[in-house]
Enzyme design. Sequence first.
Site, PDB file in Angstrom:
ATOM      1  N   LEU A  91       1.160  -1.050  -0.387  1.00 24.51           N
ATOM      2  CA  LEU A  91       0.303   0.175  -0.026  1.00 24.51           C
ATOM      3  C   LEU A  91       0.553   1.221  -0.543  1.00 24.51           C
ATOM      4  CD1 LEU A  91      -3.275  -1.298   2.703  1.00 24.51           C
ATOM      5  CD2 LEU A  91      -3.087  -1.449  -0.195  1.00 24.51           C
ATOM      6  N   HIS A 110      -3.594  -4.578  -8.959  1.00 22.77           N
ATOM      7  CA  HIS A 110      -4.872  -4.032  -8.612  1.00 22.77           C
ATOM      8  C   HIS A 110      -5.816  -4.782  -8.945  1.00 22.77           C
ATOM      9  CE1 HIS A 110      -6.265   0.146  -7.439  1.00 22.77           C
ATOM     10  NE2 HIS A 110      -7.442  -0.053  -8.217  1.00 22.77           N
ATOM     11  N   ASP A 151      -0.866   3.382  -9.668  1.00 18.51           N
ATOM     12  CA  ASP A 151      -1.802   2.896 -10.697  1.00 18.51           C
ATOM     13  C   ASP A 151      -1.877   2.926 -11.954  1.00 18.51           C
ATOM     14  OD1 ASP A 151      -3.489   2.342  -7.786  1.00 18.51           O
ATOM     15  OD2 ASP A 151      -2.556   0.672  -8.600  1.00 18.51           O
ATOM     16  N   GLU A 180      -7.711 -12.505  -9.214  1.00 21.50           N
ATOM     17  CA  GLU A 180      -5.470 -11.511  -8.873  1.00 21.50           C
ATOM     18  C   GLU A 180      -4.313 -12.747  -8.971  1.00 21.50           C
ATOM     19  OE1 GLU A 180      -7.518  -8.168  -5.823  1.00 21.50           O
ATOM     20  OE2 GLU A 180      -5.201  -8.497  -5.472  1.00 21.50           O
TER      21      GLU A 180
END
Length: 210
Positions: A91, A110, A151, A180
Site C-alpha cells: 500500500l 490492482h 496505478d 488476481e
Amino acid sequence: MRLSVFASGGGSNLGAILDAIDAGTLAASVAVVVTDREGIGALERAAARGIPREVVTPEAQDYASGARFADALLDVLARYDTHAIALAGYLKRIPPEVVAAFRHRILNVHPSLLPAFGGAGMYGKHVHRAVLDYGARFSGATVHFVDTEFDTGPVVLQDTVPVHADDTPEALAARVLAVEHQVFPRALALLADGRLSLDGRLVRILPVAS
Ligand code: GRF
C-alpha cells in the site's frame, strides 16, 4: 528470477506466487518478503516457508525525507540480490529512486480494471465500494508496471469479473481476488521468461521462444 515480494496485508497474492513457483509455472524464487508493517499474514506465510522477511516502516524510522525510505528499500533489495519486485497487496508508494533502479522490473496487482478505480485512495474495500456505487457491470484485476504514481504504469495483463446486482464489497472483493491470483503469477512468469516488450506505454507479449 530472484523476486522481492512487497506486501501490506494477508498475503494471499504472495501465496499465489509461491504456488506458481511450486507448480513450475513461474521460473522464479522469492528471495525476501518486504512489508511496511508488523503482524500481517504475509509475514506469517513467509515465515512458514522459511523465507527471509524485512519490515521497512517509513513512519517508524521517522524518515525526514522520502530519500531515507528509498535508501532503506534499496539496501534490502541489494542485500537479497533482487532481480524484480512484485507488489502483492502493498500500500505504500514506491519511491522514485527505487522505480528508477528497477525500471520495468516492478509489477503491481490492482483489484480493478485500470485506469478505472485506481489511484491513491483506491485500495482494499474502497475500490469495490466505488465500483458498486458507480454501477459498473464488470470489474476485475490489473497487473501493471510500476512508475512513480499509483496505478498509472503500462498494463501487462487484465481479466474481468461480472458485478452482481446484490454484490457487497466483500463479495466483489473475493471474486476479484480469485482473478488476481491467476493474472499476477502469469504476468510475473512472462517477466521471468523475458516475454514482455515495451513500446511506449504499450506492453507487447512476445511468443514463446521456439
Ligand atoms: C488484494 O485485493 C490486493 O490487490 C489488495 O489487497 C487485497 C489483499 O491482498 N491490495 P493480499 O491477500 O494481501 O495479497
